[in-house]
Every structure is written in structure tokens, then in C-alpha cells.
Design an enzyme around this catalytic site. Structure first.
Site, PDB file in Angstrom:
ATOM      1  N   LYS A   1      10.582  -6.808   5.417  1.00 52.68           N
ATOM      2  CA  LYS A   1      10.639  -6.684   3.949  1.00 52.68           C
ATOM      3  C   LYS A   1      11.490  -5.489   3.520  1.00 52.68           C
ATOM      4  CE  LYS A   1       7.772  -3.081   3.755  1.00 52.68           C
ATOM      5  NZ  LYS A   1       7.333  -1.958   3.013  1.00 52.68           N
TER       6      LYS A   1
ATOM      7  N   GLU B   1      13.850   3.061   6.846  1.00 47.82           N
ATOM      8  CA  GLU B   1      13.607   2.191   7.996  1.00 47.82           C
ATOM      9  C   GLU B   1      14.276   0.832   7.856  1.00 47.82           C
ATOM     10  OE1 GLU B   1       9.410   2.812   7.649  1.00 47.82           O
ATOM     11  OE2 GLU B   1       9.298   4.000   9.480  1.00 47.82           O
TER      12      GLU B   1
ATOM     13  N   ASP C   1       3.584  -7.359   0.419  1.00 45.93           N
ATOM     14  CA  ASP C   1       4.309  -6.117   0.678  1.00 45.93           C
ATOM     15  C   ASP C   1       5.744  -6.213   0.158  1.00 45.93           C
ATOM     16  OD1 ASP C   1       4.512  -3.559   1.554  1.00 45.93           O
ATOM     17  OD2 ASP C   1       4.469  -4.013   3.687  1.00 45.93           O
TER      18      ASP C   1
ATOM     19  N   SER D   1       0.830  -1.212   0.000  1.00 41.77           N
ATOM     20  CA  SER D   1       0.000   0.000   0.000  1.00 41.77           C
ATOM     21  C   SER D   1       0.858   1.252   0.000  1.00 41.77           C
ATOM     22  CB  SER D   1      -0.900  -0.006   1.236  1.00 41.77           C
ATOM     23  OG  SER D   1      -0.136  -0.279   2.393  1.00 41.77           O
TER      24      SER D   1
ATOM     25  N   ASN E   1      13.258   2.545   0.547  1.00 40.14           N
ATOM     26  CA  ASN E   1      14.304   1.567   0.889  1.00 40.14           C
ATOM     27  C   ASN E   1      14.970   1.057  -0.380  1.00 40.14           C
ATOM     28  OD1 ASN E   1      14.064   1.092   3.936  1.00 40.14           O
ATOM     29  ND2 ASN E   1      11.951   1.061   3.228  1.00 40.14           N
TER      30      ASN E   1
HETATM   31  N1  LIG Z   1       4.366   6.242   2.666  1.00 40.28           N
HETATM   32  C1  LIG Z   1       3.814   5.072   2.438  1.00 40.28           C
HETATM   33  O1  LIG Z   1       3.413   4.770   1.323  1.00 40.28           O
HETATM   34  C2  LIG Z   1       3.628   4.097   3.566  1.00 40.28           C
HETATM   35  C3  LIG Z   1       2.827   2.980   3.353  1.00 40.28           C
HETATM   36  C4  LIG Z   1       2.668   2.049   4.381  1.00 40.28           C
HETATM   37  C5  LIG Z   1       3.315   2.282   5.586  1.00 40.28           C
HETATM   38  N2  LIG Z   1       4.087   3.368   5.766  1.00 40.28           N
HETATM   39  C6  LIG Z   1       4.716   3.569   7.061  1.00 40.28           C
HETATM   40  O2  LIG Z   1       4.046   4.640   7.700  1.00 40.28           O
HETATM   41  C7  LIG Z   1       4.954   5.393   8.500  1.00 40.28           C
HETATM   42  C8  LIG Z   1       4.870   6.842   8.101  1.00 40.28           C
HETATM   43  O3  LIG Z   1       5.350   6.957   6.786  1.00 40.28           O
HETATM   44  P1  LIG Z   1       5.236   8.268   5.898  1.00 40.28           P
HETATM   45  O4  LIG Z   1       5.636   7.890   4.524  1.00 40.28           O
HETATM   46  O5  LIG Z   1       3.930   8.904   6.089  1.00 40.28           O
HETATM   47  O6  LIG Z   1       6.285   9.308   6.433  1.00 40.28           O
HETATM   48  P2  LIG Z   1       7.606   9.272   7.294  1.00 40.28           P
HETATM   49  O7  LIG Z   1       8.067   7.911   7.652  1.00 40.28           O
HETATM   50  O8  LIG Z   1       8.540  10.138   6.582  1.00 40.28           O
HETATM   51  O9  LIG Z   1       7.007   9.923   8.592  1.00 40.28           O
HETATM   52  C9  LIG Z   1       7.054  11.266   8.674  1.00 40.28           C
HETATM   53  C10 LIG Z   1       6.116  11.776   9.752  1.00 40.28           C
HETATM   54  O10 LIG Z   1       6.556  11.382  11.064  1.00 40.28           O
HETATM   55  C11 LIG Z   1       6.237  12.464  11.910  1.00 40.28           C
HETATM   56  N3  LIG Z   1       7.395  12.883  12.714  1.00 40.28           N
HETATM   57  C12 LIG Z   1       8.593  13.270  12.272  1.00 40.28           C
HETATM   58  N4  LIG Z   1       9.349  13.671  13.315  1.00 40.28           N
HETATM   59  C13 LIG Z   1       8.575  13.542  14.418  1.00 40.28           C
HETATM   60  C14 LIG Z   1       8.774  13.797  15.797  1.00 40.28           C
HETATM   61  N5  LIG Z   1       9.917  14.310  16.252  1.00 40.28           N
HETATM   62  N6  LIG Z   1       7.759  13.491  16.641  1.00 40.28           N
HETATM   63  C15 LIG Z   1       6.596  12.972  16.199  1.00 40.28           C
HETATM   64  N7  LIG Z   1       6.345  12.767  14.902  1.00 40.28           N
HETATM   65  C16 LIG Z   1       7.336  13.038  14.034  1.00 40.28           C
HETATM   66  C17 LIG Z   1       5.841  13.655  11.077  1.00 40.28           C
HETATM   67  O11 LIG Z   1       4.462  13.877  11.176  1.00 40.28           O
HETATM   68  C18 LIG Z   1       6.210  13.257   9.688  1.00 40.28           C
HETATM   69  O12 LIG Z   1       5.350  13.761   8.681  1.00 40.28           O
HETATM   70  C19 LIG Z   1       6.330   4.755   8.269  1.00 40.28           C
HETATM   71  O13 LIG Z   1       6.610   3.864   9.302  1.00 40.28           O
HETATM   72  C20 LIG Z   1       6.172   3.979   6.976  1.00 40.28           C
HETATM   73  O14 LIG Z   1       6.988   2.826   6.907  1.00 40.28           O
HETATM   74  C21 LIG Z   1       4.247   4.290   4.780  1.00 40.28           C
END
Ligand SMILES: NC(=O)c1ccc[n+]([C@@H]2O[C@H](COP(=O)([O-])OP(=O)(O)OC[C@H]3O[C@@H](n4cnc5c(N)ncnc54)[C@H](O)[C@@H]3O)[C@@H](O)[C@H]2O)c1
Length: 335
Positions: A189, A279, A242, A136, A254
Site C-alpha cells: 500500500k 518505505e 490501510d 493505524s 509516503n
Molecule cells: N508510525 C506509524 O504510525 C506506523 C504505523 C504502523 C506501522 N508503522 C511501521 O512501524 C515501523 C516503525 O515506524 P516508526 O514510525 O515508529 O518509525 P521509523 O520507521 O522512523 O523507525 C524508526 C526507529 O527504528 C529504529 N532504528 C533506526 N535505526 C536503527 C538501527 N540502526 N538499528 C536498529 N534500530 C534502528 C529506531 O528505534 C527508530 O526510532 C515502520 O516499519 C512503519 O512502517 C508505523
């Protein structure tokens, strides 16, 4: 109207907030970062992480956590995985017992080797922590491209509630009691995705990448089963599903970092260039630790660690993987 609060202002937080809003929920986005809140409020989009996906005006955006989570039926933990502990700590005392928290961040903590729901339960023992994961990318969910995920929870009633909250015609959800395997698949993954990128960066081909995906899920499954997971979950959406999307997609950070490392960048240089949290690098260390602890043979994970952290040239690591002793595909199958 039931209220759902999304913690985080990155691409995934916004894409899921949009899904929830379109499902008729009262949605609040919270971010700890004041600059991010201001930017999201004024532009109604995250121009870096998810350009072109507009946050509907009726979604409230705030950095007041207490206001954000008040009366929320469900809280979605969508901050970067390295901030899940800090964010959980901040929720102490301001959420009720039994609060449903759906983690969507993927990773394993580097010093405790906890998954994200382990961390949430460590900080918030009375919370009802669940996970939503699968192939996703935010970039596609934000554009309503058909996407299918799995929800893992301890209680079936919780899983059903989350399913009812998220599901719609472009966002299909399955439920499962195997929360642990869902989380392990989703974080491990990323290590294999780094390796897929490295292979690409080195100029190897589709044969190599398909082999990596196949042998990669075998390593992940072997570890997950030793840790108490079910092997079938690793063949499902949060495992092989995934892994395929992350290894093949241009959206995967990644994988992109891996391509640069394959081309000769160091890990630090690659992370700087990708300009996002990678990550998989944290998960690589954790995976190696867990492999040792649970006595599971994980040659791909070992080589990724050597390349990332021991200055092993990527090409040498690849040829070493290929020249290991020839053996059976499944040693437990009898002739
Ligand atoms: N982007 C995708 O397509 C996707 C899909 C599935 C899962 N994920 C997972 O979701 C999570 C979020 O991913 P993402 O792509 O939205 O962005 P990201 O991993 O870059 O997360 C950024 C967000 O984390 C928060 N953050 C940053 N510093 C912070 C702090 N000091 N305190 C609290 N919050 C803080 C902020 O709101 C920022 O926008 C990750 O673990 C990622 O693996 C992402």
C-alpha cells in the site's frame, strides 16, 4: 504481570508501548540508538516522531537488548523495516525457542523480497513470528483514537495471545491465519500511497485518487493471490483499510513524499524533506520484481517505478496510465 518488550523508539513503538502499558503489561522499550534512548529517558517523549505523547515513567527504556528481552512473553518488532534483519540477528542466542515476536514494521526487503516475518524466521528459525497491521497511525493511537487492526499468526493460540495482550476499548483487534496477505497489503500500500501523493502534487482531483485506490488494491490483490494469499484479506483492515488511511492521511510519510515528487522534487530530495524512511520507495522496486516473477500486470506499480527511478516526469506517467487500451473492469466476468 506479563512482560512485553517493544524494539524501536519511533512513533509506532511508543504508541504501542502505551497501549500495552495501559493494558496492565510490564513494558520495556529498547532502542539500538544510544542518543534516542537518552532522549526518550530524559524527555519521556519522541519530540520528532510523536510529540505530545508522554511515555509513562514505569515503562523502562534501555539499549541493553539482553536485559530488555529477558523473560518477555511477547517481543514487538517496531524498528524501521530496513533494520528488522539486523535486529533479528541481534536476538540470536538470547531468546528462547518459540518466542513470540509480533512484527509491526511494514516493508519488503530489497534484495531477498522477503516480508518482515520471513526475515525474522530466516534469522530466528525457532521464533513464533506474527504480524499486527491495519489502518493505524501512531499519532492517533497515541491519543486513544478508536483504531482497529488485524493480527496474523501461524497458530491460532499465538494470535489469541497477542489479541488478549493488545486489545482494549480504543484498540480493537481481529485475528487471521493469513499472515502473508496481511504483510503484503501493509507494505505494497505504501507504493500506492506514493502515487496518491504524486496525484495530489500534480494538482489532480478526488476522482483520480479514488480511482487510484480502487485500481491499486486490485493490483495488490492480484499479486497477493498469485503469491498464495487470500483475496478477502486484501479487502480487509490490512489491505483496503490501510490503503485508504495511507492515501488520505496527512500523517502518511509516503504520501507526503509523493506530493513533493508530484511537485517536481526528485526521490532523494523528497526523502530529505520528509526526513523519515520512505518505505514505499523500497517496496516499489520489490513490487515490480514480484510482478515480473509472478507474471501479474501492475501498471500503477510500473509507473511509480519509472517516476522514482527512471526520471520519468510524473505528469507524463499519469497520462500514459490513462491512455492505455480501454478494457473490462474484471476480465473474468461473463456477459
Ligand atoms: N508510525 C506509524 O504510525 C506506523 C504505523 C504502523 C506501522 N508503522 C511501521 O512501524 C515501523 C516503525 O515506524 P516508526 O514510525 O515508529 O518509525 P521509523 O520507521 O522512523 O523507525 C524508526 C526507529 O527504528 C529504529 N532504528 C533506526 N535505526 C536503527 C538501527 N540502526 N538499528 C536498529 N534500530 C534502528 C529506531 O528505534 C527508530 O526510532 C515502520 O516499519 C512503519 O512502517 C508505523
Amino acid at each position: 504481570m506479563s512482560k512485553v518488550t517493544v524494539l524501536g523508539g519511533g512513533g509506532w513503538a511508543i504508541a504501542l508501548a502505551k497501549v500495552l502499558f495501559e493494558n496492565g503489561k510490564d513494558v520495556v522499550i529498547w532502542s539500538a540508538l544510544e542518543r534516542e534512548v537518552e532522549e526518550l529517558k530524559s524527555t519521556r517523549e519522541n519530540k520528532i516522531s510523536l510529540p505530545g505523547v508522554i511515555i509513562p515513567e514505569k515503562i523502562e527504556i534501555t539499549n541493553d537488548l539482553e536485559v530488555a528481552v529477558k523473560d518477555a512473553e511477547i517481543i514487538v518488532m517496531a524498528v524501521a523495516s530496513s533494520f528488522v534483519r539486523l535486529t533479528s540477528k541481534r536476538l540470536k542466542g538470547i531468546i528462547p525457542d518459540g518466542q513470540i515476536i509480533v512484527d509491526v514494521a511494514k516493508g519488503i526487503e530489497d534484495d531477498t523480497f522477503y516480508t518482515m516475518t520471513d526475515i525474522i524466521e530466516d534469522e530466528l528459525p525457532t521464533a513464533d513470528a506474527a504480524v499486527l497491521s491495519g489502518p493505524s497511525h501512531a499519532e492517533e493511537v497515541g491519543r486513544k483514537i478508536p483504531t482497529v487492526v488485524v493480527i496474523g499468526a501461524k497458530k491460532k493460540t499465538t494470535a489469541l495471545k497477542i489479541q488478549e495482550t493488545f486489545a482494549n476499548n480504543y484498540f480493537r483487534t481481529y485475528i487471521s491465519p493469513d499472515r502473508k496477505s496481511i504483510e503484503l497489503g501493509g507494505s505494497l500500500k505504501n507504493v500506492i500511497a506514493l502515487a496518491a501523493g504524486i496525484i495530489d502534487g500534480l494538482g489532480f482531483g478526488d476522482n483520480t485518487e479514488a480511482a487510484l485506490i480502487t485500481r491499486g488494491i486490485k493490483e495488490i490483490t492480484a499479486l497477493g493471490v498469485k503469491m498464495g494469499g487470500h483475496s478477502r484479506t486484501f479487502n480487509g483492515l490490512s489491505g483496503i483499510g490501510d490503503l485508504i488511511v495511507t492515501c488520505n492521511s496527512k500523517h502518511s510519510r509516503n504520501r507526503r513524499a509523493g506530493v513533493l515528487i508530484g511537485k517536481g522534487y526528485t526521490l532523494d530530495e523528497a526523502v530529505k524533506e520528509v526526513n523519515m524512511v520512505v518505505e514505499g520507495a523500497v517496496s516499489a522496486k520489490a513490487a515490480l520484481h514480484l510482478a515480473k516473477k509472478y507474471e501479474v500486470n501492475m501498471p500503477i506499480v510500473e509507473k511509480v517505478n519509472e517516476v522514482l527511478f527512471d526520471n520519468e516526469p510524473a505528469e507524463k506517467a499519469m497520462w500514459e496510465l490513462m491512455s492505455r487500451e480501454q478494457t473490462s473492469e474484471y476480465s473474468d466476468l461473463e456477459w
